[in-house]
Enzyme design. Structure first.
Site, mmCIF file in Angstrom:
data_model
loop_
_atom_site.group_PDB
_atom_site.id
_atom_site.type_symbol
_atom_site.label_atom_id
_atom_site.label_comp_id
_atom_site.label_asym_id
_atom_site.label_seq_id
_atom_site.Cartn_x
_atom_site.Cartn_y
_atom_site.Cartn_z
ATOM 1 N N PRO A 95 3.470 1.712 0.557
ATOM 2 C CG PRO A 95 1.497 2.247 -0.573
ATOM 3 C CD PRO A 95 2.958 2.569 -0.515
ATOM 4 C CG ASN A 135 10.715 -5.856 -9.480
ATOM 5 O OD1 ASN A 135 10.153 -6.501 -10.353
ATOM 6 N ND2 ASN A 135 10.036 -5.174 -8.563
ATOM 7 C CG ASP A 194 9.797 -4.244 0.055
ATOM 8 O OD1 ASP A 194 8.581 -4.488 0.137
ATOM 9 O OD2 ASP A 194 10.664 -5.121 -0.140
ATOM 10 C CB ILE A 254 -0.475 -4.091 -1.743
ATOM 11 C CG1 ILE A 254 0.094 -2.850 -2.431
ATOM 12 C CG2 ILE A 254 -1.839 -4.453 -2.305
ATOM 13 C CD1 ILE A 254 0.500 -3.052 -3.880
ATOM 14 C CE LYS A 302 8.798 -11.505 2.820
ATOM 15 N NZ LYS A 302 9.555 -11.743 1.642
#
Ligand code: PMT
Length: 426
Positions: free
Chosen positions: A332, A236, A305, A334, A365
């Site tokens: 995973p 990204n 992701d 984190i 989130k």
């Protein structure tokens, strides 16, 4: 919320039109801008442009009957927290360096005790002329700050140094100068004091204070790189600027800082421990190893992701195929894992990079990952998100949302750490 009052001085060069952009960015970051122009600057941009956007009279000539203030150079110069000159010609630099006050802008320079930041722009030969360099040296000795011009193609079609620095960088340096409270006579503090007077509860941090000493910060920074095969990867746009700014701010405030960095294009801050971990899997492993030592965790990295389910061990060949399907598996998380391994007192700060319904997604989130603080940034806004020196964020905390204007990532880092301190003390 006007944080600082900026006197924007525009002198007569082709880059004068860029002063309009500088003014808009300053306004977006909450500053109140008043504009003064030299007569020659008005040949390039009409005062009306600035007047329409600031809703204030633009002063070119004190003696102009249309000027509503009879002692404008005194009032203007005393009511600003920073005098910013964009663009500065060789002529205005020479006048400042020699105390010549034969027009409104040069009189304002002499009459002001505010810090001064000058962004020159001119032809390379004029820039390199010993007279110009001598004047700049003199102004530096007088405590004036400069945003150095960059190399590039100039209006005169020559290539060399003399091009005005990017407007974003000019604004960033202006805000950093004000936020750091450094200036010609320390008067940038006026802006801080004014805000504190208006809002006595607002705690404005003394940049020299070590309010994070004793804290051990662990920060993820940059993007991750997920291998498709030994040649290709998924990644990204993260540059690492935001995470490095948090690390630098934490370090400056006395914290012991450890960075786990993925792929970054920005320069890491000097003197801070840094471990590289390029994939989400590697970053997860490095973080879990360091976590037992941490008292504050900041997840500023843009972690993929999903990663290719089966990374090929040799280069995938086209073999005449028109398309190919890549199977991805979840990486995973984190932040979720850090939260699950929260020991007593660990404060967890997450980031949320969103394109729509920014605060709502960030709030969900915060709840889902059980975070103390979330920094929500709308990456679609100009001057925010990936690979910019500035950001626009809302900091979500249990005691309410802190909506912030455009500011440098370094200044935002301090705002985030102010919330960490507030949580620690609550
Ligand atoms: O590096 P810059 O160019 O300066 O850009 C800064 C930034 C835009 C990358 C930064 O400000 C930012 O928003 N970082 C988080 C980007 C992101 O991945 O957001 P997210 O909504 O996908 O993830 C939410 C949080 O979970 C983040 O704290 C992220 O670090 C964390 N996460 C996500 C996925 C995963 N597998 N593990 C994680 O820990």
């Amino acid at each position: 919320m006007a944080t600082y009052r900026i006197g924007l001085g525009v002198s007569g060069g082709i880059a004068a039109y860029k002063a309009v952009e500088v003014m808009r960015l300053l306004q977006k970051s909450g500053c109140e801008v008043s504009v003064a122009m030299t007569k020659h600057a008005t040949e390039f941009v009409q005062p009306l442009t600035f007047r329409a956007l600031t809703d204030k009279h633009v002063i070119v000539d004190d003696y102009d009957p249309a000027n509503p203030d009879p002692i404008a150079h005194i009032n203007f110069s005393q009511q600003i927290d920073l005098l910013l000159i964009v663009p500065a010609t060789a002529n205005i630099i020479a006048k400042f360096a020699n105390g010549v006050a034969d027009d409104f802008l040069s009189s304002t320079y002499l009459a002001s005790s505010a810090p001064v930041l000058i962004a020159p722009a001119m032809n390379t030969t004029m820039w390199e002329n010993p007279a110009t360099q001598r004047n700049i040296e003199q102004l530096k000795k007088d405590g004036v700050h400069f945003v150095e011009p960059v190399a590039g193609e100039l209006a005169c079609k020559t290539v060399g140094t003399g091009k005005l620095e990017d407007v974003e960088n000019i604004v960033r340096q202006a805000l950093e100068l004000l936020d750091a409270g450094t200036g010609r006579r320390g008067d940038a503090e006026k802006g801080r004091r004014r805000e504190a007077e208006k809002n006595p509860k607002s705690q404005i941090r003394n940049p020299k204070s070590k309010d994070l000493s004793g804290e051990r910060m662990l920060i993820t920074v940059g993007g991750t790189r997920e291998a498709i095969d030994p040649v290709r990867f998924i990644s990204n746009h993260s540059s690492g600027k935001m995470g490095f700014a948090v690390a630098e701010a934490g370090h400056a405030r006395g914290a012991n800082v450890t960075i786990v960095a993925g792929v970054t294009t920005a320069e890491p801050p000097a003197g801070i421990k840094l471990t590289r971990a390029f994939s989400a899997e590697e970053m997860h492993e490095a973080v879990m190893k360091e976590l037992p030592n941490a008292t504050v965790f900041v997840g500023a990295a843009a972690v993929a992701d999903y990663a290719p389910a089966n990374s090929a061990s040799s280069k995938i060949k086209k073999d005449g195929k028109d398309s190919m399907t890549l199977e991805l598996k979840k990486t995973p998380d984190i932040l979720t894992d850090v939260s699950a391994h929260r020991t007593n007192g660990l404060l967890i700060v997450g980031f949320a990079a969103e394109t729509n319904d920014v605060v709502e997604y960030a709030r969900s989130k915060m709840k889902k990952k059980n975070l103390d603080i979330v920094v929500a940034n709308d990456i679609t806004q100009e001057g925010a998100g990936f690979n910019t020196d500035t950001n626009i964020a809302t900091i979500l905390t249990p005691s309410g949302d802190v909506e912030l204007p455009l500011m440098s990532k370094r200044a935002l880092a301090d705002k985030i750490l102010d919330e960490v301190i507030r949580r620690r003390r609550s």
